[in-house]
Design a protein around this motif. Structure first.
Motif, PDB file in Angstrom:
ATOM      1  N   GLY A  81       0.799  -1.223   0.000  1.00 14.01           N
ATOM      2  CA  GLY A  81       0.000   0.000   0.000  1.00 14.01           C
ATOM      3  C   GLY A  81       0.831   1.272   0.000  1.00 14.01           C
ATOM      4  O   GLY A  81       0.348   2.336   0.370  1.00 14.01           O
ATOM      5  N   LEU A  82       2.080   1.173  -0.436  1.00 15.71           N
ATOM      6  CA  LEU A  82       2.983   2.330  -0.411  1.00 15.71           C
ATOM      7  C   LEU A  82       3.193   2.962  -1.782  1.00 15.71           C
ATOM      8  O   LEU A  82       3.830   4.004  -1.886  1.00 15.71           O
ATOM      9  CB  LEU A  82       4.341   1.904   0.163  1.00 15.71           C
ATOM     10  CG  LEU A  82       4.292   1.368   1.588  1.00 15.71           C
ATOM     11  CD1 LEU A  82       5.625   0.749   1.968  1.00 15.71           C
ATOM     12  CD2 LEU A  82       3.927   2.486   2.545  1.00 15.71           C
ATOM     13  N   PHE A  83       2.689   2.321  -2.813  1.00 10.38           N
ATOM     14  CA  PHE A  83       2.836   2.860  -4.169  1.00 10.38           C
ATOM     15  C   PHE A  83       1.528   2.601  -4.899  1.00 10.38           C
ATOM     16  O   PHE A  83       0.936   1.531  -4.780  1.00 10.38           O
ATOM     17  CB  PHE A  83       4.007   2.177  -4.886  1.00 10.38           C
ATOM     18  CG  PHE A  83       4.439   2.874  -6.135  1.00 10.38           C
ATOM     19  CD1 PHE A  83       5.342   3.917  -6.086  1.00 10.38           C
ATOM     20  CD2 PHE A  83       3.939   2.492  -7.376  1.00 10.38           C
ATOM     21  CE1 PHE A  83       5.756   4.570  -7.244  1.00 10.38           C
ATOM     22  CE2 PHE A  83       4.340   3.144  -8.534  1.00 10.38           C
ATOM     23  CZ  PHE A  83       5.245   4.181  -8.463  1.00 10.38           C
ATOM     24  N   HIS A  84       1.077   3.593  -5.638  1.00 13.18           N
ATOM     25  CA  HIS A  84      -0.232   3.490  -6.289  1.00 13.18           C
ATOM     26  C   HIS A  84      -0.252   2.438  -7.404  1.00 13.18           C
ATOM     27  O   HIS A  84       0.779   2.078  -7.954  1.00 13.18           O
ATOM     28  CB  HIS A  84      -0.654   4.855  -6.856  1.00 13.18           C
ATOM     29  CG  HIS A  84       0.320   5.412  -7.843  1.00 13.18           C
ATOM     30  ND1 HIS A  84       0.225   5.161  -9.180  1.00 13.18           N
ATOM     31  CD2 HIS A  84       1.426   6.172  -7.690  1.00 13.18           C
ATOM     32  CE1 HIS A  84       1.215   5.762  -9.813  1.00 13.18           C
ATOM     33  NE2 HIS A  84       1.963   6.377  -8.922  1.00 13.18           N
ATOM     34  N   ARG A  85      -1.453   1.970  -7.693  1.00  7.52           N
ATOM     35  CA  ARG A  85      -1.656   1.024  -8.796  1.00  7.52           C
ATOM     36  C   ARG A  85      -2.375   1.701  -9.964  1.00  7.52           C
ATOM     37  O   ARG A  85      -2.286   1.246 -11.084  1.00  7.52           O
ATOM     38  CB  ARG A  85      -2.481  -0.174  -8.335  1.00  7.52           C
ATOM     39  CG  ARG A  85      -1.781  -1.067  -7.346  1.00  7.52           C
ATOM     40  CD  ARG A  85      -2.691  -2.243  -6.944  1.00  7.52           C
ATOM     41  NE  ARG A  85      -2.111  -3.018  -5.878  1.00  7.52           N
ATOM     42  CZ  ARG A  85      -1.269  -4.021  -6.044  1.00  7.52           C
ATOM     43  NH1 ARG A  85      -0.905  -4.365  -7.252  1.00  7.52           N
ATOM     44  NH2 ARG A  85      -0.794  -4.682  -5.011  1.00  7.52           N
ATOM     45  N   GLU A  86      -3.116   2.737  -9.666  1.00  5.31           N
ATOM     46  CA  GLU A  86      -3.900   3.431 -10.683  1.00  5.31           C
ATOM     47  C   GLU A  86      -3.272   4.779 -10.997  1.00  5.31           C
ATOM     48  O   GLU A  86      -2.641   5.394 -10.150  1.00  5.31           O
ATOM     49  CB  GLU A  86      -5.341   3.643 -10.192  1.00  5.31           C
ATOM     50  CG  GLU A  86      -6.074   2.363  -9.832  1.00  5.31           C
ATOM     51  CD  GLU A  86      -6.245   1.424 -11.014  1.00  5.31           C
ATOM     52  OE1 GLU A  86      -6.467   1.919 -12.142  1.00  5.31           O
ATOM     53  OE2 GLU A  86      -6.155   0.198 -10.818  1.00  5.31           O
ATOM     54  N   TYR A  87      -3.495   5.235 -12.213  1.00  3.99           N
ATOM     55  CA  TYR A  87      -2.966   6.517 -12.652  1.00  3.99           C
ATOM     56  C   TYR A  87      -4.124   7.415 -13.041  1.00  3.99           C
ATOM     57  O   TYR A  87      -5.186   6.939 -13.458  1.00  3.99           O
ATOM     58  CB  TYR A  87      -2.020   6.325 -13.832  1.00  3.99           C
ATOM     59  CG  TYR A  87      -0.740   5.633 -13.443  1.00  3.99           C
ATOM     60  CD1 TYR A  87       0.365   6.366 -13.055  1.00  3.99           C
ATOM     61  CD2 TYR A  87      -0.642   4.246 -13.431  1.00  3.99           C
ATOM     62  CE1 TYR A  87       1.547   5.747 -12.683  1.00  3.99           C
ATOM     63  CE2 TYR A  87       0.520   3.613 -13.062  1.00  3.99           C
ATOM     64  CZ  TYR A  87       1.616   4.371 -12.686  1.00  3.99           C
ATOM     65  OH  TYR A  87       2.775   3.753 -12.307  1.00  3.99           O
ATOM     66  N   ASP A  88      -3.928   8.729 -12.917  1.00  4.67           N
ATOM     67  CA  ASP A  88      -4.981   9.688 -13.218  1.00  4.67           C
ATOM     68  C   ASP A  88      -5.153   9.936 -14.711  1.00  4.67           C
ATOM     69  O   ASP A  88      -6.146  10.495 -15.132  1.00  4.67           O
ATOM     70  CB  ASP A  88      -4.703  11.022 -12.523  1.00  4.67           C
ATOM     71  CG  ASP A  88      -4.795  10.899 -11.010  1.00  4.67           C
ATOM     72  OD1 ASP A  88      -5.542  10.027 -10.532  1.00  4.67           O
ATOM     73  OD2 ASP A  88      -4.113  11.657 -10.312  1.00  4.67           O
ATOM     74  N   GLY A  89      -4.191   9.566 -15.506  1.00  5.83           N
ATOM     75  CA  GLY A  89      -4.272   9.813 -16.935  1.00  5.83           C
ATOM     76  C   GLY A  89      -3.300   8.926 -17.685  1.00  5.83           C
ATOM     77  O   GLY A  89      -2.769   7.962 -17.132  1.00  5.83           O
ATOM     78  N   ALA A  90      -3.057   9.323 -18.934  1.00  5.89           N
ATOM     79  CA  ALA A  90      -2.173   8.525 -19.778  1.00  5.89           C
ATOM     80  C   ALA A  90      -0.815   9.189 -19.974  1.00  5.89           C
ATOM     81  O   ALA A  90       0.076   8.591 -20.573  1.00  5.89           O
ATOM     82  CB  ALA A  90      -2.848   8.295 -21.138  1.00  5.89           C
ATOM     83  N   THR A  91      -0.651  10.424 -19.487  1.00  5.26           N
ATOM     84  CA  THR A  91       0.616  11.135 -19.660  1.00  5.26           C
ATOM     85  C   THR A  91       1.100  11.656 -18.313  1.00  5.26           C
ATOM     86  O   THR A  91       0.322  11.768 -17.359  1.00  5.26           O
ATOM     87  CB  THR A  91       0.452  12.342 -20.615  1.00  5.26           C
ATOM     88  OG1 THR A  91      -0.405  13.297 -19.990  1.00  5.26           O
ATOM     89  CG2 THR A  91      -0.131  11.930 -21.968  1.00  5.26           C
ATOM     90  N   LEU A  92       2.372  12.000 -18.234  1.00  4.73           N
ATOM     91  CA  LEU A  92       2.915  12.577 -17.011  1.00  4.73           C
ATOM     92  C   LEU A  92       2.179  13.870 -16.674  1.00  4.73           C
ATOM     93  O   LEU A  92       1.838  14.116 -15.521  1.00  4.73           O
ATOM     94  CB  LEU A  92       4.419  12.836 -17.152  1.00  4.73           C
ATOM     95  CG  LEU A  92       5.092  13.502 -15.958  1.00  4.73           C
ATOM     96  CD1 LEU A  92       4.947  12.633 -14.703  1.00  4.73           C
ATOM     97  CD2 LEU A  92       6.555  13.766 -16.258  1.00  4.73           C
ATOM     98  N   ARG A  93       1.897  14.689 -17.691  1.00  8.99           N
ATOM     99  CA  ARG A  93       1.165  15.945 -17.466  1.00  8.99           C
ATOM    100  C   ARG A  93      -0.188  15.668 -16.810  1.00  8.99           C
ATOM    101  O   ARG A  93      -0.581  16.337 -15.855  1.00  8.99           O
ATOM    102  CB  ARG A  93       0.982  16.673 -18.802  1.00  8.99           C
ATOM    103  CG  ARG A  93       0.289  18.009 -18.673  1.00  8.99           C
ATOM    104  CD  ARG A  93       0.235  18.741 -20.001  1.00  8.99           C
ATOM    105  NE  ARG A  93       1.534  19.073 -20.512  1.00  8.99           N
ATOM    106  CZ  ARG A  93       2.303  20.067 -20.062  1.00  8.99           C
ATOM    107  NH1 ARG A  93       1.874  20.815 -19.080  1.00  8.99           N
ATOM    108  NH2 ARG A  93       3.473  20.309 -20.595  1.00  8.99           N
ATOM    109  N   GLU A  94      -0.903  14.644 -17.279  1.00 11.21           N
ATOM    110  CA  GLU A  94      -2.196  14.300 -16.685  1.00 11.21           C
ATOM    111  C   GLU A  94      -2.025  13.753 -15.268  1.00 11.21           C
ATOM    112  O   GLU A  94      -2.822  14.056 -14.383  1.00 11.21           O
ATOM    113  CB  GLU A  94      -2.917  13.281 -17.567  1.00 11.21           C
ATOM    114  CG  GLU A  94      -3.398  13.875 -18.887  1.00 11.21           C
ATOM    115  CD  GLU A  94      -3.900  12.830 -19.862  1.00 11.21           C
ATOM    116  OE1 GLU A  94      -3.616  11.623 -19.672  1.00 11.21           O
ATOM    117  OE2 GLU A  94      -4.571  13.222 -20.833  1.00 11.21           O
TER     118      GLU A  94
END
Length: 138
Positions: free
Chosen positions: A109-122
């Motif tokens: 539980g110390l590193f995320h599994r999901e990302y907010d977008g498809a790019t670093l900017r997102e």
């Protein structure tokens, strides 16, 4: 760095007296003088690598679980706000970190599994930009 051929299977042993007598610091690497000094003090090869070579900061040498344990300990102690990861780029270091350490941190539980977008900017929530930044003068 020391002009020696080293055996990775002997990471947890100090250099032998014969190895130390043949060791010479590399004129091309300023860290090698310090590495040789601490090797002569009887440090194991792992400790020489971890504390005497890579910018003199603690470095994890070993399996992925060791790296994850170290990162978790510092994180949970509120002693760090990030890590500088320097994997071996010539072999499989990046893959070993991504495929070995990251899943362990995710399971804990110390590193995320999901990302907010498809790019670093997102991922960072930064606005889209195209062209030259208006703050830059020509």
């Amino acid at each position: 760095m020391l002009g020696l051929r080293l055996d990775p299977a002997r990471l947890d042993e100090p250099l032998s007296p014969e190895q130390l007598s043949k060791a010479r610091p590399s004129p091309a690497d300023p860290r090698s003088v310090h590495a040789l000094e601490i090797a002569r003090e009887g440090w194991t090869l792992r400790d020489v690598l971890a504390h005497g070579v890579i910018d003199y900061h603690p470095v994890i040498v070993g399996p992925a679980a060791n790296a994850a344990d170290h990162m978790q300990e510092w994180f949970e102690a509120d002693a760090v706000d990030g890590f500088w990861v320097s994997p071996d780029i010539y072999e499989d270091g990046v893959d070993a970190f991504v495929d070995g350490v990251v899943p362990i941190l995710q399971d804990r539980g110390l590193f995320h599994r999901e990302y907010d977008g498809a790019t670093l900017r997102e991922h960072l929530g930064a606005p889209a930009r195209y062209g030259v930044d208006p703050r830059v003068t020509r």
